[in-house]
Design a protein around this motif. Structure first.
Motif, mmCIF file in Angstrom:
data_model
loop_
_atom_site.group_PDB
_atom_site.id
_atom_site.type_symbol
_atom_site.label_atom_id
_atom_site.label_comp_id
_atom_site.label_asym_id
_atom_site.label_seq_id
_atom_site.Cartn_x
_atom_site.Cartn_y
_atom_site.Cartn_z
ATOM 1 N N ILE A 6 44.576 25.729 51.496
ATOM 2 C CA ILE A 6 44.754 26.036 50.071
ATOM 3 C C ILE A 6 43.741 27.115 49.706
ATOM 4 C CG2 ILE A 6 44.892 25.106 47.735
ATOM 5 C CD1 ILE A 6 45.080 22.309 49.024
ATOM 6 N N GLY A 9 41.805 33.428 50.016
ATOM 7 C CA GLY A 9 40.663 34.341 50.001
ATOM 8 C C GLY A 9 40.217 34.532 51.446
ATOM 9 N N ALA A 11 37.850 33.173 53.123
ATOM 10 C CA ALA A 11 37.534 31.927 53.840
ATOM 11 C C ALA A 11 38.819 31.262 54.333
ATOM 12 C CB ALA A 11 36.754 30.982 52.924
ATOM 13 N N GLY A 12 39.804 31.124 53.436
ATOM 14 C CA GLY A 12 41.046 30.455 53.810
ATOM 15 C C GLY A 12 41.807 31.229 54.873
ATOM 16 N N GLY A 37 41.920 36.667 46.690
ATOM 17 C CA GLY A 37 40.986 35.955 45.821
ATOM 18 C C GLY A 37 40.049 36.918 45.122
ATOM 19 N N ARG A 38 38.749 36.676 45.266
ATOM 20 C CA ARG A 38 37.756 37.526 44.583
ATOM 21 C C ARG A 38 37.569 38.884 45.268
ATOM 22 N NH1 ARG A 38 33.165 33.414 44.794
ATOM 23 N NH2 ARG A 38 34.682 32.140 45.906
ATOM 24 N N ALA A 63 34.732 41.617 44.397
ATOM 25 C CA ALA A 63 33.735 42.026 45.402
ATOM 26 C C ALA A 63 33.743 43.548 45.552
ATOM 27 C CB ALA A 63 34.050 41.370 46.733
ATOM 28 N N ALA A 134 51.598 29.958 44.179
ATOM 29 C CA ALA A 134 51.753 28.535 44.507
ATOM 30 C C ALA A 134 50.448 27.811 44.187
ATOM 31 C CB ALA A 134 52.111 28.383 45.981
ATOM 32 N N ARG A 135 50.328 27.332 42.954
ATOM 33 C CA ARG A 135 49.092 26.630 42.547
ATOM 34 C C ARG A 135 49.208 25.159 42.897
ATOM 35 N NH1 ARG A 135 46.684 24.419 37.866
ATOM 36 N NH2 ARG A 135 48.462 24.901 36.535
ATOM 37 N N PRO A 171 36.959 28.173 45.211
ATOM 38 C CA PRO A 171 35.654 27.990 44.567
ATOM 39 C C PRO A 171 35.421 26.494 44.308
ATOM 40 C CG PRO A 171 36.808 29.842 43.587
ATOM 41 C CD PRO A 171 37.780 29.191 44.536
ATOM 42 N N HIS A 243 29.809 45.290 36.123
ATOM 43 C CA HIS A 243 29.703 43.825 36.154
ATOM 44 C C HIS A 243 28.571 43.385 35.238
ATOM 45 C CE1 HIS A 243 31.714 43.391 40.365
ATOM 46 N NE2 HIS A 243 32.590 43.461 39.390
ATOM 47 N N TRP A 287 35.655 36.520 35.666
ATOM 48 C CA TRP A 287 35.644 35.698 36.879
ATOM 49 C C TRP A 287 34.875 34.431 36.501
ATOM 50 C CZ3 TRP A 287 38.588 37.158 40.860
ATOM 51 C CH2 TRP A 287 38.877 38.502 41.017
ATOM 52 N N ALA A 290 32.227 33.120 39.934
ATOM 53 C CA ALA A 290 31.965 34.338 40.719
ATOM 54 C C ALA A 290 31.092 34.057 41.930
ATOM 55 C CB ALA A 290 31.319 35.393 39.836
ATOM 56 N N ASP A 313 32.740 30.786 50.202
ATOM 57 C CA ASP A 313 31.451 31.484 50.194
ATOM 58 C C ASP A 313 30.324 30.582 49.682
ATOM 59 O OD1 ASP A 313 32.462 31.467 47.571
ATOM 60 O OD2 ASP A 313 31.471 33.357 47.051
ATOM 61 N N ARG A 319 28.775 35.602 49.129
ATOM 62 C CA ARG A 319 29.185 36.872 49.752
ATOM 63 C C ARG A 319 30.423 36.729 50.656
ATOM 64 N NH1 ARG A 319 23.694 37.925 51.761
ATOM 65 N NH2 ARG A 319 22.539 39.041 50.152
ATOM 66 N N ILE A 320 31.024 37.882 50.938
ATOM 67 C CA ILE A 320 32.193 37.961 51.819
ATOM 68 C C ILE A 320 31.829 37.444 53.218
ATOM 69 C CG2 ILE A 320 33.743 39.589 52.971
ATOM 70 C CD1 ILE A 320 33.621 41.286 50.389
HETATM 71 C C1 LIG Z 1 32.453 40.063 40.323
HETATM 72 C C2 LIG Z 1 32.175 39.745 41.755
HETATM 73 C C3 LIG Z 1 31.464 40.638 42.542
HETATM 74 C C4 LIG Z 1 31.206 40.350 43.883
HETATM 75 N N1 LIG Z 1 30.575 41.274 44.658
HETATM 76 C C5 LIG Z 1 30.416 41.033 45.975
HETATM 77 C C6 LIG Z 1 29.892 42.038 46.843
HETATM 78 O O1 LIG Z 1 29.644 43.173 46.418
HETATM 79 N N2 LIG Z 1 29.707 41.728 48.157
HETATM 80 C C7 LIG Z 1 30.052 40.509 48.670
HETATM 81 O O2 LIG Z 1 29.893 40.294 49.862
HETATM 82 N N3 LIG Z 1 30.576 39.547 47.876
HETATM 83 C C8 LIG Z 1 30.775 39.789 46.555
HETATM 84 N N4 LIG Z 1 31.337 38.852 45.753
HETATM 85 C C9 LIG Z 1 31.632 37.554 46.331
HETATM 86 C C10 LIG Z 1 32.907 37.595 47.183
HETATM 87 O O3 LIG Z 1 33.972 38.066 46.388
HETATM 88 C C11 LIG Z 1 33.180 36.198 47.650
HETATM 89 O O4 LIG Z 1 32.060 35.740 48.390
HETATM 90 C C12 LIG Z 1 34.413 36.042 48.541
HETATM 91 O O5 LIG Z 1 35.450 36.913 48.186
HETATM 92 C C13 LIG Z 1 34.840 34.582 48.412
HETATM 93 O O6 LIG Z 1 35.911 34.289 49.252
HETATM 94 P P1 LIG Z 1 36.499 32.823 49.290
HETATM 95 O O7 LIG Z 1 37.622 32.836 50.234
HETATM 96 O O8 LIG Z 1 35.389 31.862 49.532
HETATM 97 O O9 LIG Z 1 36.998 32.500 47.802
HETATM 98 P P2 LIG Z 1 38.065 33.265 46.896
HETATM 99 O O10 LIG Z 1 38.117 34.701 47.205
HETATM 100 O O11 LIG Z 1 37.741 32.865 45.489
HETATM 101 O O12 LIG Z 1 39.463 32.598 47.319
HETATM 102 C C14 LIG Z 1 39.892 31.383 46.794
HETATM 103 C C15 LIG Z 1 41.393 31.462 46.596
HETATM 104 O O13 LIG Z 1 41.849 30.195 46.129
HETATM 105 C C16 LIG Z 1 42.906 30.422 45.231
HETATM 106 N N5 LIG Z 1 43.053 29.203 44.431
HETATM 107 C C17 LIG Z 1 42.170 28.676 43.533
HETATM 108 N N6 LIG Z 1 42.646 27.521 43.032
HETATM 109 C C18 LIG Z 1 43.851 27.310 43.628
HETATM 110 C C19 LIG Z 1 44.825 26.259 43.541
HETATM 111 N N7 LIG Z 1 44.657 25.203 42.763
HETATM 112 N N8 LIG Z 1 45.947 26.364 44.299
HETATM 113 C C20 LIG Z 1 46.143 27.429 45.129
HETATM 114 N N9 LIG Z 1 45.238 28.450 45.251
HETATM 115 C C21 LIG Z 1 44.109 28.379 44.522
HETATM 116 C C22 LIG Z 1 42.488 31.651 44.447
HETATM 117 O O14 LIG Z 1 43.608 32.289 43.873
HETATM 118 C C23 LIG Z 1 41.797 32.478 45.529
HETATM 119 O O15 LIG Z 1 42.692 33.422 46.085
HETATM 120 C C24 LIG Z 1 31.636 39.123 44.431
HETATM 121 C C25 LIG Z 1 32.372 38.239 43.638
HETATM 122 C C26 LIG Z 1 32.659 38.552 42.313
HETATM 123 C C27 LIG Z 1 33.498 37.615 41.490
#
Ligand SMILES: Cc1cc2nc3c(=O)[nH]c(=O)nc-3n(C[C@H](O)[C@H](O)[C@H](O)COP(=O)(O)OP(=O)(O)OC[C@H]3O[C@@H](n4cnc5c(N)ncnc54)[C@H](O)[C@@H]3O)c2cc1C
Length: 341
Positions: A6, A9, A11-12, A37-38, A63, A134-135, A171, A243, A287, A290, A313, A319-320
Motif C-alpha cells: 500500500i 512512493g 519505499a513501496g 508520493g512526495r 522532494a 485506489a485509496r 506516511p 517551501h 503536504w 512532509a 522514510d 529523505r528519499i
Molecule cells: C516538501 C517536501 C520536500 C522534500 N524535499 C526532499 C529533498 O530535497 N530530498 C530528499 O531526499 N527528500 C525530500 N523530501 C522527503 C521525500 O519526499 C520522502 O522522504 C520520500 O519521497 C518518501 O517516500 P515514501 O515512499 O516513504 O512515502 P511517500 O512518497 O509519501 O509515499 C506514500 C504513498 O502512499 C500513498 N497513500 C497514502 N495513504 C494511502 C492510502 N490510504 N491508500 C493508498 N495509498 C495511500 C500516497 O499517495 C503516496 O504515494 C521532501 C518531502 C517534502 C514533502
C-alpha cells in the motif's frame, strides 16, 4: 507469497520490486493519480499564456533532489542514471540566515529525476502491477480454515485480496489505521510525528535576478527555495518552488492556499530584496505529512506473526534515500522470514 503493497512512493516501489524479483506476486495500490508520493511533479497547463514556454509548466513541489550516503543507494541511483530517469543537478546553492546570505558548497552530489522528480517513480513502477486512484480505507485479516489472509477495502467500495503479506508504505499517521491488527506496529507507528510543509509553485514572466538557483533558509517563513528551471531537462519557463519552514507550515496548516501563495511569494521578495518579475502562475500545495520528526532509525517495522510490515522514510532517517533503504529493509525482512532465516 501474494503480497499487497500500500503506497507507491519510493519505499513501496522499492519493496515491491525486491519482492517481485524474488519470485513473489505483488500488487501495489496508491490513492494518487500516479506513483511517486512526495517525490512528485505537478504539471500545469496555462491556457492563457501568450508565450509558448509558459503554456505548459512543471514543478517539483515535493522532494527537490536526493543525496547519496549508502552504497546500496549509490548503486540504485546509478541504475536510474543509466535508465535516463535521473541526472545530477549543478544548481548554485546558497544559505540565508538572520546575518545574510552565503554560498553553500557541501560537497554533496545532488540528483534529480528527469524531466521531473516523478520520472524516478515511473521508472521504478515499470513491470509492477500498480493500481492508482485506489485509496485503502481498511485492512482486515480474515481467519479461514487453516490459514489467515489479508483483504483490503478501497474507498470506492471494492474489496481486494486475499494476500498472504502486506507492506504498508505510507506516511506513519496514514499507516496507523491500516496496521491496527498488530498491537506492536500500532504502538511504534502511532508514536511517529510528522511535520507539514506548505509548497508554493510560481512561474514568472522573466528571470529572477538572483546569483543562486536554490537556498536553504532560516529565520524566515521560508525554509527552502529553488529555481526549478535550473534542473536538467526542465522547460524554459522561469519556475520556482518555495517551501515554508516546518514551524510556519504547522502554524498555518489550515490556512487557505489562496492566502498562503501570495504570503510566501512576498517572503521570497523580502528575502532576496528584489522586485520580482510578474508571476504568471501561482499555486500552493499543503503536504500534511512532509517529514518525520524526530527522524527514526528502525529500518522497517515488521510483525512476523501477522506477515505485516510498515516502512517509509520516517522509519529510516527521512529523505528519499531513507525511504529506499526502508523499503529494502521491509522486503528483506519478509524474505528472510519466508526462508526461515
Ligand atoms: C516538501 C517536501 C520536500 C522534500 N524535499 C526532499 C529533498 O530535497 N530530498 C530528499 O531526499 N527528500 C525530500 N523530501 C522527503 C521525500 O519526499 C520522502 O522522504 C520520500 O519521497 C518518501 O517516500 P515514501 O515512499 O516513504 O512515502 P511517500 O512518497 O509519501 O509515499 C506514500 C504513498 O502512499 C500513498 N497513500 C497514502 N495513504 C494511502 C492510502 N490510504 N491508500 C493508498 N495509498 C495511500 C500516497 O499517495 C503516496 O504515494 C521532501 C518531502 C517534502 C514533502
Amino acid at each position: 507469497m501474494k503480497v499487497l503493497t500500500i503506497g507507491a512512493g519510493i519505499a513501496g516501489l522499492t519493496a515491491a520490486r525486491r519482492l517481485q524479483e524474488n519470485g513473489h506476486a505483488v500488487t501495489v495500490l496508491d490513492k494518487g493519480r500516479a506513483p511517486g508520493g512526495r517525490m512528485a511533479t505537478r504539471r500545469v497547463l496555462n491556457g492563457d499564456a501568450d508565450r509558448p514556454e509558459l503554456a505548459e509548466l512543471a514543478f517539483d513541489h515535493g522532494a527537490q533532489y536526493c543525496t547519496v550516503r549508502d552504497a546500496r543507494f549509490a548503486r540504485e541511483v546509478e541504475e536510474w542514471h543509466k535508465a535516463r530517469a535521473a541526472q545530477p543537478w549543478h544548481g548554485k546553492l546558497a544559505a540565508f540566515d538572520s546575518e545574510g546570505r552565503e554560498p553553500v558548497d557541501d560537497g554533496h552530489a545532488r540528483w534529480v529525476g528527469v524531466p521531473g522528480m516523478s520520472a524516478i517513480a515511473r521508472h521504478l513502477a515499470r513491470g509492477l502491477d500498480v493500481l492508482c486512484n485506489a485509496r485503502v480505507t481498511a485492512l482486515d485479516l480474515d481467519s479461514g480454515p487453516g490459514a489467515s489472509a489479508w483483504h483490503a477495502s478501497l474507498a470506492d467500495g471494492r474489496t481486494i485480496g486475499p494476500f498472504d503479506t502486506v507492506v504498508a508504505s505510507l506516511p506513519a499517521p496514514q499507516a496507523v489505521p491500516l496496521v491496527a491488527a498488530s498491537p506492536t506496529l500500532s504502538r511504534a507507528v502511532g508514536a511517529v510525528r510528522m511535520h507539514p510543509c506548505w509548497a508554493v509553485m510560481v512561474a514568472f514572466d522573466d528571470r529572477v535576478a538572483t546569483p543562486f538557483d536554490a537556498a536553504f533558509v532560516t529565520a524566515s517563513p521560508l525554509g527552502w527555495l529553488a529555481r526549478d528551471r535550473s534542473k536538467p531537462q526542465r522547460g524554459l519557463a522561469e519556475t520556482w518552488v518555495l517551501h515554508a519552514s516546518a514551524d510556519w507550515s504547522a502554524a498555518h496548516l489550515d490556512d487557505d492556499a489562496d492566502v498562503v501563495g501570495p504570503f510566501l511569494l512576498n517572503a521570497f521578495a523580502d528575502l532576496v530584496r528584489a522586485r520580482l518579475p510578474l508571476p504568471v502562475h501561482l499555486a500552493a500545495h499543503r503536504w500534511r505529512y512532509a517529514c518525520g520528526h524526530p527522524p527514526a532509525h528502525h529500518g522497517a517495522l515488521v510483525d512476523a506473526d501477522l506477515r505485516l510490515a510498515a516502512c517509509g522514510d520516517w522509519c529510516a532517517g527521512n529523505r528519499i534515500e531513507g525511504a529506499f533503504l526502508s523499503g529494502l529493509a521491509a522486503a528483506d525482512a519478509l524474505l528472510a522470514q519466508r526462508e526461515g532465516r
